[in-house]
Structures are given as structure tokens and as C-alpha cells.
Design an enzyme around this catalytic site. Structure first.
Site, PDB file in Angstrom:
ATOM      1  N   GLU A 294       7.297  -7.232  -5.775  1.00 53.92           N
ATOM      2  CA  GLU A 294       6.211  -8.229  -5.784  1.00 53.92           C
ATOM      3  C   GLU A 294       5.047  -7.569  -6.500  1.00 53.92           C
ATOM      4  O   GLU A 294       4.326  -6.753  -5.916  1.00 53.92           O
ATOM      5  CB  GLU A 294       5.820  -8.580  -4.345  1.00 53.92           C
ATOM      6  CG  GLU A 294       6.936  -9.227  -3.536  1.00 53.92           C
ATOM      7  CD  GLU A 294       7.094 -10.703  -3.832  1.00 53.92           C
ATOM      8  OE1 GLU A 294       6.257 -11.261  -4.571  1.00 53.92           O
ATOM      9  OE2 GLU A 294       8.060 -11.298  -3.336  1.00 53.92           O
ATOM     10  N   CYS A 328      -3.105 -10.720  -5.984  1.00 55.60           N
ATOM     11  CA  CYS A 328      -2.144 -10.839  -7.073  1.00 55.60           C
ATOM     12  C   CYS A 328      -2.203 -12.247  -7.658  1.00 55.60           C
ATOM     13  O   CYS A 328      -2.065 -12.426  -8.853  1.00 55.60           O
ATOM     14  CB  CYS A 328      -0.748 -10.496  -6.594  1.00 55.60           C
ATOM     15  SG  CYS A 328      -0.279 -11.333  -5.085  1.00 55.60           S
TER      16      CYS A 328
END
Ligand code: NAP
Length: 526
Positions: A294, A328
Site C-alpha cells: 500500500e 496517501c
């Protein structure tokens, strides 16, 4: 105020009130560089900080990674506590304990695991204030956001406690003859490497599904949130999990590699930067171990000509500034069609200019510090480089003249495709603004990125929004809100944003053995 009908319970709480952000700021790579900018009024500490920076640099030059597990308060730069890394023998016994635990844990029923998980979620909620304050102390998140993160983490744990058994129930097949079923069984000890930007949420989304699946987990958390890391390990023990079910590892990069190499580790999950991902994924690959990655993103925030401008600007501010842009999936590239571009930019700039820097423990603060000195320095350097490469600074761009790791909200425009700024992730309160001719140009620009994490489209025509979403090459696209997260929504990306999914029914399937059990007729021909 933007209505939030249709958002989940935890998402709603985590979002907070977007209007409170307007009149409201993200980060990136930090550390490895220790504080070099001390609180201005402490000459003694200044010498200490300089000495530490010199030491860090000397070790870096010597080629050895400088590992430091330290609580440094981003509000004033003070060093609160330093933690010793595990010795190799401490690491070996932690691995033994995890492996021993797995032998028993895999035999427990879903109901037994769920009872422990629900207890953990309950403890998080009961002691929300304490857990939240640790986040704010260690990485500077505004206290309201920290409380939202604690609530969301509890919801994720409850979600898997409630649904794991159904997600992993045997799946009968319909073969031409005989019987066949796919069973899901745990793999063993899993290893997670996790980032500081959501110090509990990241742990919850790795630990909860995997513990509920019958795996046990070991976690190397980021060096700047050691107390959050310890608190999350203690949470599981307090909830009744056996020793070794959840283990916090205070280890070096070399030890990370040693853990991945250990044959008892059956899977590896990293959330963090693409560089860290490449290193850890390569090591897992050398060992032929399954991994999920991720990684970073540079999400496009597309504003079409029929968007509701006021509400879109509110979401733009929220999408850019929540967690000080250190997400993110923060909105990083703002692609606005020509007809709205000037008005959007004017309102966006005015809202960012109204943010008030202060103590993130104070609920009145709307502009928090970045997580670390290193994160701040890197971001200011990225902005400086962008400007020297020809970008225009619309606002901000500088460190705030005060103690702590504060940065001005920043907007850059005129970013040329052949410059670093066009391709890099800006992990903090820096918005890249692009004026586009129309929908097609917006989609083309959105897809002109090495990343592929999230993105959003703002339009009053939802059908049009869906058509645009279909053309965007990322793991997640949201219509009329910035990309965000909830326990029941899968999270993850493509390209250099990584692979695999966390959360939802998909997240629990990543580290289970999908075993075929076949009953064939002994007399039948093969
Ligand atoms: P980072 O520097 O990559 O660190 C993440 C974790 O990896 C930390 O625990 C770090 O340890 C460790 N690490 C870094 N390099 C390593 C190496 N070579 N070997 C072993 N471990 C290593 O990232 P960050 O600055 O903490 O986090 C920000 C990045 O994470 C951004 O790019 C952001 O977009 C991404 N992110 C992605 C998601 C997602 O779900 N896709 C979610 C959150 C954040 P130390 O702290 O000790 O260096």
C-alpha cells in the site's frame, strides 16, 4: 455545510465537519534526518540537535541506516522519549513466541477471536482520549482528527469481528462429478511494516482481518510513533489476546530483512513509500513470500464545469488539509476546467489562507505541524525545486517562523510535465493546481502519473461522474468527495501505488490459503 448522507458511521466521525476546515492543512517522508531545527529559544538544545544531525549524517554516509525510535513532539521539536531497538536475541524470542502462539490461535473459533477483537475495539473507545493524545503528541495530528482515527480503528476491528466468519466460510463448487469446496485457512505468522501518518488505523487494517482469519501478526511501526506502536500491542493483550498474537517489533532495516527471511513468516504487508515498498517487496520476492504493498499516491481532484463550486471548494480544502495533507489519498493534483478555474483558485486560496497554526492539542487549531523535521525539510525542498524548475508559487511555500514543524499551506501552478514536481508525491499541505480545457484533458492529465491510488470527480451529474471514474486508472475513484476510507470499502492501488487490497471482504482474503478439497469417485476415470 456539506451533507454527508450515505457515508458510513466511522467515516462520518473521521471526516469531522468539512466546513470547520474552511476558513482550514499533509507530509511525507520524514526522518532518517533527525531534528536540525530546534526550538529557537533553546541554545543548549540547538547544540544537541546539531550533534544528532551530524551523527545521523555520518552514519548515513558510512552506509548504515540510522534507526531511531523516538517520540519528538512536532509542535515544539522537543525530544520526549527514545526507545532502544531489539537485540537480535530479543527479536529471535519474539519470533519464537509468535510461532508458538500461531499453533494455538489457529485452533480458536471465530467466536473466541471475535470476543477478543470486540473487547479491543471497546477499550479503544473507552480510552479514546488517551489513545488520541498519543497520536497528537507523536506525529502532530489535530486532536479531533486523532479521536476520529481512534473511532475508525475501533470500527475496523468490530467490522472484522462481525464479518470474518462469513467472509471465510467454505465455498462449495459445482464440479462435473463428485464434490469440491474451497476452504480458507490461515497461513501463519505475518509481518507488517507500517507508516506513522495514521498510527492506529494502519495497524487496525492490517491486524484486525488477519487476527480474525487465524493468523498472528508482527509489526514494525514507523520510528517516530513508538508509543502508539506500544499502545496498540498492549491493547490486544489487555483485550485477552495471547502473547505472540500481536507483537510490536522495535527493529532496524537489517532486522526487517531478517524477519522477512525467517521461514516462519508466511506473508509480508507494507504500507509506506514506493522506495520502502521496493525494498521490502524485493526481499519478500526473494523468499517467494506473498506480499501486499500500500504505497504512495498523487490523487487527482477533478472539478468539471457543472460542479457545485462552494461545496467542491470545501471538499478541496478538506481533501488537501486533513492530517495536514499527510495522507496517501490526499487530494494532490487539482485539475479544474477553465470555466471554473479562476473562481475555484480564488476561493481555495482564501480558505487555505484562513487556517490558524497552533498546538494540535488545542481544538481551535486548524493548521497543525507536519510529523517530523525531515518531512518538513523535504517538502520545502520539493517546493523550492519546483519553483526553480519554472513552477509558479501562488501562495505559501515556506516553513513557518515558529518552533515546531509547521509549513504554510501552499499552492503551485504552471508545473511542466518534464519537471520532478509533475511526477513526485507532495506529502503535505502543497496543492498542485492545473487548469484544463475540458473533461477529456482532465482525464488525460489525471492518468499521466506513475501512481494509481485514488482520485475524485466533482460534478452535479452523477452519471457523468461515473463515466469519468471509469476512465481513471487508479484503485479507487470517488464522486463528489475526496477519496477516503471505511471498514467496508476496499483500499489499495495500482502501478507504483502498490498491489493488494486492505479493508472490506477483500482485505481478509490476502493472507489465507484458498485450499481446494475435492471428493472424487474412486472408480471414475481420471
Ligand atoms: P516510509 O518512509 O516508506 O516508511 C514506512 C515504513 O517503512 C516505516 O515503518 C519505515 O520505518 C519503514 N521503512 C522505510 N524504508 C524501509 C526499508 N528500506 N526497509 C525496511 N523498512 C523500511 O513512508 P512514510 O514516510 O512513513 O509514509 C508516507 C508514505 O506512505 C507516503 O508515500 C504515503 O503515500 C504512503 N502511504 C500509503 C498508504 C496506502 O494505503 N497506500 C497509506 C499511508 C501512507 P522507519 O520509520 O523506521 O523509517
Amino acid at each position: 455545510m456539506i451533507g454527508r448522507r450515505g457515508t458510513s458511521r466511522s467515516w462520518r466521525r473521521f471526516l469531522g465537519n468539512p466546513t470547520s476546515w474552511v476558513g482550514l492543512a499533509g507530509a511525507g517522508r520524514r526522518r532518517r534526518v533527525l531534528p536540525t531545527h530546534p526550538p529557537a529559544d533553546h541554545a543548549g538544545r540547538s547544540r544537541l540537535f546539531q550533534a544528532r544531525a551530524v551523527l545521523a549524517e555520518a552514519i548515513a554516509i558510512a552506509g548504515a541506516p540510522f534507526m531511531a525510535y523516538q517520540t519528538i513532539n512536532p509542535f515544539d521539536g522537543s525530544v520526549v522519549q527514545t526507545f532502544q531497538e531489539f537485540s537480535d536475541s530479543e527479536l529471535a524470542s519474539a519470533l519464537d513466541s509468535a510461532a508458538d502462539c500461531f499453533a494455538g490461535w489457529r485452533q480458536t473459533s471465530f467466536a473466541e477471536r471475535a470476543a477478543i477483537a470486540h473487547k479491543a475495539a471497546g477499550l479503544l473507545r473507552e480510552q479514546s482520549g488517551d489513545y488520541a493524545r498519543l497520536i497528537t503528541l507523536e506525529m502532530g495530528k489535530r486532536i479531533e482528527e486523532a479521536e476520529g482515527e481512534v473511532a475508525l480503528s475501533a470500527d475496523i476491528i468490530d467490522y472484522y469481528a462481525d464479518h470474518a466468519e462469513a467472509f471465510l466460510k467454505p465455498q462449495p463448487l459445482k464440479p462435473e462429478s463428485g464434490e469440491a469446496v474451497i476452504e480458507s485457512s490461515p497461513l501463519g505468522v505475518l509481518f507488517g511494516v507500517q507508516p506513522w501518518n495514521f498510527p492506529y488505523y494502519q495497524l487496525a487494517r492490517f491486524a484486525a482481518p488477519n487476527l480474525m482469519a487465524g493468523n498472528v501478526v508482527m509489526v514494525k511501526h514507523a520510528g517516530c510513533v513508538p508509543q502508539c506502536a506500544q499502545a496498540f500491542e498492549k491493547l490486544w493483550r489487555d483485550a485477552g489476546a495471547p502473547a505472540g498474537a500481536y507483537t510490536n517489533l522495535v527493529i532496524s532495516y537489517d532486522q526487517v530483512n531478517a524477519v522477512i527471511d525467517d521461514p516462519r513468516i508466511k506473508g509480508v504487508a507494507l504500507t509506506g513509500s514506493a522506495d520502502a515498498g521496493k525494498s521490502v517487496a524485493a526481499r519478500a520476492g526473494q523468499n517467494l513470500k506473498k506480499s501486499t504493498m500500500e504505497l504512495g499516491g498523487s490523487d487527482a481532484f477533478i472539478v468539471l464545469e457543472d460542479a457545485d463550486l462552494d461545496k467542491t471548494v470545501e471538499w478541496a480544502v478538506w481533501g488537501k488539509m486533513n492530517n495536514m495533507g499527510q495522507c496517501c489519498v490526499a487530494a494532490k493534483r487539482f485539475l479544474v476546467v477553465d470555466s471554473l478555474a479562476d473562481r475555484f483558485l480564488e476561493k481555495f486560496q482564501a480558505a487555505l489562507a484562513g487556517l490558524k497554526a497552533g498546538d494540535p492539542m488545542d481544538r481551535a487549531t486548524t493548521l497543525a505541524p507536519l510529523s517530523t523535521e525531515g518531512a518538513l525539510t523535504k517538502l520545502v525542498e520539493q517546493v523550492d525545486k519546483a519553483v526553480s524548475d519554472g513552477a509558479t508559487l501562488v501562495m505559501g511555500g515556506k516553513r513557518l517562523d515558529r518552533p515546531g514543524f509547521f509549513m504554510e499551506p501552499t499552492i503551485l501552478t504552471d508545473i511542466a510535465p518534464d519537471t520532478a514536481a509533475f511526477r513526485e508525491e507532495f506529502f503535505g499541505p502543497v496543492a498542485l493546481f492545473f487548469r484544463v480545457k475540458d473533461e477529456d484533458e482532465a482525464v488525460a492529465l489525471a492518468n499521466d502519473s506513475d501512481f494509481g491510488l485514488g482520485g475524485s470527480v466533482f460534478t452535479q451529474d452523477v452519471a457523468r461522474g461515473k463515466r469519468v471514474a471509469e476512465r481513471i486508472e487508479t484503485g479507487m475513484v470517488f464522486i463528489n468527495q475526496p477519496t477516503w476510507t471505511a471498514p467496508d470499502l476496499p483500499f489499495g492501488g495500482i502501478n507504483i501505488s502498490g498491489y493488494g487490497r486492505e479493508l472490506s471482504g477483500l482485505g481478509i482474503q490476502e493472507f489465507v490459503n484458498k485450499k481446494l478439497v475435492r471428493v472424487a469417485l474412486i472408480d471414475a476415470a481420471a
